[in-house]
Design a protein around this motif. Structure first.
Motif, PDB file in Angstrom:
ATOM      1  N   MET A  87       0.840  -1.189   0.000  1.00  0.00           N
ATOM      2  CA  MET A  87       0.000   0.000   0.000  1.00  0.00           C
ATOM      3  C   MET A  87       0.878   1.243   0.000  1.00  0.00           C
ATOM      4  O   MET A  87       1.812   1.350   0.804  1.00  0.00           O
ATOM      5  CB  MET A  87      -0.915   0.016   1.221  1.00  0.00           C
ATOM      6  N   VAL A  88       0.599   2.179  -0.915  1.00  0.00           N
ATOM      7  CA  VAL A  88       1.323   3.444  -1.006  1.00  0.00           C
ATOM      8  C   VAL A  88       0.293   4.562  -1.096  1.00  0.00           C
ATOM      9  O   VAL A  88      -0.498   4.604  -2.036  1.00  0.00           O
ATOM     10  CB  VAL A  88       2.253   3.482  -2.246  1.00  0.00           C
ATOM     11  N   ASN A  89       0.293   5.435  -0.105  1.00  0.00           N
ATOM     12  CA  ASN A  89      -0.650   6.566  -0.077  1.00  0.00           C
ATOM     13  C   ASN A  89      -2.089   6.112  -0.318  1.00  0.00           C
ATOM     14  O   ASN A  89      -2.831   6.740  -1.072  1.00  0.00           O
ATOM     15  CB  ASN A  89      -0.252   7.631  -1.092  1.00  0.00           C
ATOM     16  N   GLY A  90      -2.480   5.001   0.277  1.00  0.00           N
ATOM     17  CA  GLY A  90      -3.840   4.486   0.144  1.00  0.00           C
ATOM     18  C   GLY A  90      -4.116   3.741  -1.151  1.00  0.00           C
ATOM     19  O   GLY A  90      -5.238   3.325  -1.391  1.00  0.00           O
ATOM     20  N   GLU A  91      -3.102   3.585  -1.995  1.00  0.00           N
ATOM     21  CA  GLU A  91      -3.273   2.886  -3.269  1.00  0.00           C
ATOM     22  C   GLU A  91      -2.589   1.523  -3.210  1.00  0.00           C
ATOM     23  O   GLU A  91      -1.459   1.402  -2.757  1.00  0.00           O
ATOM     24  CB  GLU A  91      -2.677   3.708  -4.413  1.00  0.00           C
ATOM     25  N   SER A  92      -3.292   0.511  -3.700  1.00  0.00           N
ATOM     26  CA  SER A  92      -2.755  -0.843  -3.713  1.00  0.00           C
ATOM     27  C   SER A  92      -1.864  -1.039  -4.940  1.00  0.00           C
ATOM     28  O   SER A  92      -2.287  -0.827  -6.072  1.00  0.00           O
ATOM     29  CB  SER A  92      -3.910  -1.852  -3.737  1.00  0.00           C
ATOM     30  N   ILE A  93      -0.612  -1.456  -4.689  1.00  0.00           N
ATOM     31  CA  ILE A  93       0.379  -1.676  -5.740  1.00  0.00           C
ATOM     32  C   ILE A  93       0.783  -3.144  -5.717  1.00  0.00           C
ATOM     33  O   ILE A  93       1.014  -3.712  -4.645  1.00  0.00           O
ATOM     34  CB  ILE A  93       1.650  -0.814  -5.497  1.00  0.00           C
ATOM     35  N   ALA A  94       0.862  -3.769  -6.886  1.00  0.00           N
ATOM     36  CA  ALA A  94       1.359  -5.143  -7.004  1.00  0.00           C
ATOM     37  C   ALA A  94       2.816  -5.068  -7.446  1.00  0.00           C
ATOM     38  O   ALA A  94       3.137  -4.428  -8.443  1.00  0.00           O
ATOM     39  CB  ALA A  94       0.528  -5.928  -8.019  1.00  0.00           C
ATOM     40  N   VAL A  95       3.697  -5.727  -6.694  1.00  0.00           N
ATOM     41  CA  VAL A  95       5.129  -5.731  -6.985  1.00  0.00           C
ATOM     42  C   VAL A  95       5.514  -7.139  -7.425  1.00  0.00           C
ATOM     43  O   VAL A  95       5.098  -8.124  -6.812  1.00  0.00           O
ATOM     44  CB  VAL A  95       5.954  -5.308  -5.753  1.00  0.00           C
ATOM     45  N   PHE A  96       6.312  -7.211  -8.490  1.00  0.00           N
ATOM     46  CA  PHE A  96       6.690  -8.490  -9.083  1.00  0.00           C
ATOM     47  C   PHE A  96       8.203  -8.606  -9.208  1.00  0.00           C
ATOM     48  O   PHE A  96       8.865  -7.649  -9.594  1.00  0.00           O
ATOM     49  CB  PHE A  96       6.105  -8.619 -10.500  1.00  0.00           C
ATOM     50  N   LYS A  97       8.729  -9.782  -8.903  1.00  0.00           N
ATOM     51  CA  LYS A  97      10.119 -10.114  -9.199  1.00  0.00           C
ATOM     52  C   LYS A  97      10.059 -11.269 -10.197  1.00  0.00           C
ATOM     53  O   LYS A  97       9.589 -12.362  -9.874  1.00  0.00           O
ATOM     54  CB  LYS A  97      10.873 -10.532  -7.931  1.00  0.00           C
ATOM     55  N   THR A  98      10.489 -11.007 -11.428  1.00  0.00           N
ATOM     56  CA  THR A  98      10.384 -12.013 -12.481  1.00  0.00           C
ATOM     57  C   THR A  98      11.463 -13.075 -12.330  1.00  0.00           C
ATOM     58  O   THR A  98      12.406 -12.917 -11.547  1.00  0.00           O
ATOM     59  CB  THR A  98      10.494 -11.378 -13.882  1.00  0.00           C
ATOM     60  N   ASN A  99      11.335 -14.136 -13.109  1.00  0.00           N
ATOM     61  CA  ASN A  99      12.328 -15.216 -13.059  1.00  0.00           C
ATOM     62  C   ASN A  99      13.691 -14.756 -13.579  1.00  0.00           C
ATOM     63  O   ASN A  99      14.680 -15.458 -13.414  1.00  0.00           O
ATOM     64  CB  ASN A  99      11.841 -16.456 -13.799  1.00  0.00           C
ATOM     65  N   LYS A 100      13.757 -13.567 -14.181  1.00  0.00           N
ATOM     66  CA  LYS A 100      15.025 -12.990 -14.621  1.00  0.00           C
ATOM     67  C   LYS A 100      15.566 -12.003 -13.584  1.00  0.00           C
ATOM     68  O   LYS A 100      16.577 -11.346 -13.812  1.00  0.00           O
ATOM     69  CB  LYS A 100      14.853 -12.293 -15.969  1.00  0.00           C
ATOM     70  N   HIS A 154      14.097  -9.207 -12.551  1.00  0.00           N
ATOM     71  CA  HIS A 154      13.620  -7.836 -12.731  1.00  0.00           C
ATOM     72  C   HIS A 154      12.472  -7.557 -11.761  1.00  0.00           C
ATOM     73  O   HIS A 154      11.647  -8.434 -11.505  1.00  0.00           O
ATOM     74  CB  HIS A 154      13.146  -7.601 -14.169  1.00  0.00           C
ATOM     75  N   ILE A 155      12.422  -6.336 -11.266  1.00  0.00           N
ATOM     76  CA  ILE A 155      11.362  -5.946 -10.348  1.00  0.00           C
ATOM     77  C   ILE A 155      10.493  -4.890 -11.025  1.00  0.00           C
ATOM     78  O   ILE A 155      11.002  -3.919 -11.574  1.00  0.00           O
ATOM     79  CB  ILE A 155      11.952  -5.423  -9.024  1.00  0.00           C
ATOM     80  N   ASN A 156       9.189  -5.143 -11.002  1.00  0.00           N
ATOM     81  CA  ASN A 156       8.218  -4.258 -11.640  1.00  0.00           C
ATOM     82  C   ASN A 156       7.072  -3.987 -10.676  1.00  0.00           C
ATOM     83  O   ASN A 156       6.792  -4.798  -9.796  1.00  0.00           O
ATOM     84  CB  ASN A 156       7.652  -4.892 -12.912  1.00  0.00           C
ATOM     85  N   ALA A 157       6.395  -2.853 -10.875  1.00  0.00           N
ATOM     86  CA  ALA A 157       5.245  -2.504 -10.038  1.00  0.00           C
ATOM     87  C   ALA A 157       4.090  -2.034 -10.923  1.00  0.00           C
ATOM     88  O   ALA A 157       4.291  -1.269 -11.860  1.00  0.00           O
ATOM     89  CB  ALA A 157       5.626  -1.415  -9.046  1.00  0.00           C
ATOM     90  N   LEU A 158       2.908  -2.543 -10.606  1.00  0.00           N
ATOM     91  CA  LEU A 158       1.682  -2.197 -11.334  1.00  0.00           C
ATOM     92  C   LEU A 158       0.589  -1.817 -10.349  1.00  0.00           C
ATOM     93  O   LEU A 158       0.603  -2.261  -9.200  1.00  0.00           O
ATOM     94  CB  LEU A 158       1.154  -3.400 -12.122  1.00  0.00           C
ATOM     95  N   GLN A 159      -0.374  -1.068 -10.853  1.00  0.00           N
ATOM     96  CA  GLN A 159      -1.609  -0.857 -10.106  1.00  0.00           C
ATOM     97  C   GLN A 159      -2.186  -2.248  -9.849  1.00  0.00           C
ATOM     98  O   GLN A 159      -2.228  -3.098 -10.751  1.00  0.00           O
ATOM     99  CB  GLN A 159      -2.553  -0.020 -10.951  1.00  0.00           C
ATOM    100  N   ASN A 160      -2.633  -2.510  -8.648  1.00  0.00           N
ATOM    101  CA  ASN A 160      -3.090  -3.847  -8.270  1.00  0.00           C
ATOM    102  C   ASN A 160      -4.553  -4.068  -8.638  1.00  0.00           C
ATOM    103  O   ASN A 160      -5.363  -4.456  -7.812  1.00  0.00           O
ATOM    104  CB  ASN A 160      -2.875  -4.057  -6.769  1.00  0.00           C
ATOM    105  N   SER A 161      -4.886  -3.824  -9.902  1.00  0.00           N
ATOM    106  CA  SER A 161      -6.281  -3.928 -10.324  1.00  0.00           C
ATOM    107  C   SER A 161      -6.360  -4.189 -11.821  1.00  0.00           C
ATOM    108  O   SER A 161      -5.939  -3.358 -12.625  1.00  0.00           O
ATOM    109  CB  SER A 161      -6.995  -2.621  -9.977  1.00  0.00           C
ATOM    110  N   CYS A 162      -6.914  -5.323 -12.194  1.00  0.00           N
ATOM    111  CA  CYS A 162      -7.102  -5.654 -13.614  1.00  0.00           C
ATOM    112  C   CYS A 162      -8.108  -4.681 -14.232  1.00  0.00           C
ATOM    113  O   CYS A 162      -9.115  -4.345 -13.594  1.00  0.00           O
ATOM    114  CB  CYS A 162      -7.606  -7.092 -13.737  1.00  0.00           C
ATOM    115  N   PRO A 163      -7.875  -4.234 -15.466  1.00  0.00           N
ATOM    116  CA  PRO A 163      -8.813  -3.287 -16.083  1.00  0.00           C
ATOM    117  C   PRO A 163     -10.168  -3.911 -16.427  1.00  0.00           C
ATOM    118  O   PRO A 163     -11.115  -3.194 -16.694  1.00  0.00           O
ATOM    119  CB  PRO A 163      -8.086  -2.831 -17.351  1.00  0.00           C
ATOM    120  N   HIS A 164     -10.275  -5.220 -16.383  1.00  0.00           N
ATOM    121  CA  HIS A 164     -11.512  -5.896 -16.758  1.00  0.00           C
ATOM    122  C   HIS A 164     -12.551  -5.843 -15.636  1.00  0.00           C
ATOM    123  O   HIS A 164     -13.564  -5.169 -15.750  1.00  0.00           O
ATOM    124  CB  HIS A 164     -11.196  -7.349 -17.145  1.00  0.00           C
TER     125      HIS A 164
END
Length: 108
Positions: free
Chosen positions: A27-40, A42-52
């Protein structure tokens, strides 16, 4: 990546807190963030919400550079936030930086 006057950085987690292929919700400033560490490693961060249907991506399955939404299996790039065709949409991405084995998110 240096910060600018209008850009801030927030500590997300330690690199050791992330497991390859297992998303983490932060959680950052009330927003849910999904953090990923890939099999390579790499670390990435996305909004924790599918657009669908707003499925929590932090509960999805990670394969390579993609996460599959846990609700309807939409495939989303953890690098770009783009949804794979034939589905459509995009998830907000956040730039991250690793310093001293700590992960920081940059936002403005």
């Amino acid at each position: 990546m240096p910060t600018t006057k209008t850009e801030k950085q927030v500590f997300l987690c330690r690199v050791d807190d992330l497991i390859e292929g297992v998303p983490k919700e932060v959680m950052v400033n009330g927003e849910s963030i999904a953090v990923f560490k890939t099999n390579k490693g790499h670390i990435n961060a996305l909004q924790n919400s599918c657009p669908h249907k707003k499925g929590p991506l932090s509960q999805g399955i990670v394969s390579g550079d993609h996460v599959f939404c846990p609700l309807h299996d939409w495939k989303i790039s953890v690098k770009t936030g783009m949804v794979q065709e034939p589905d459509e949409g995009c998830v907000k991405t956040y730039p991250v930086e690793v310093k001293n084995k700590e992960v920081y998110l940059h936002f403005s």
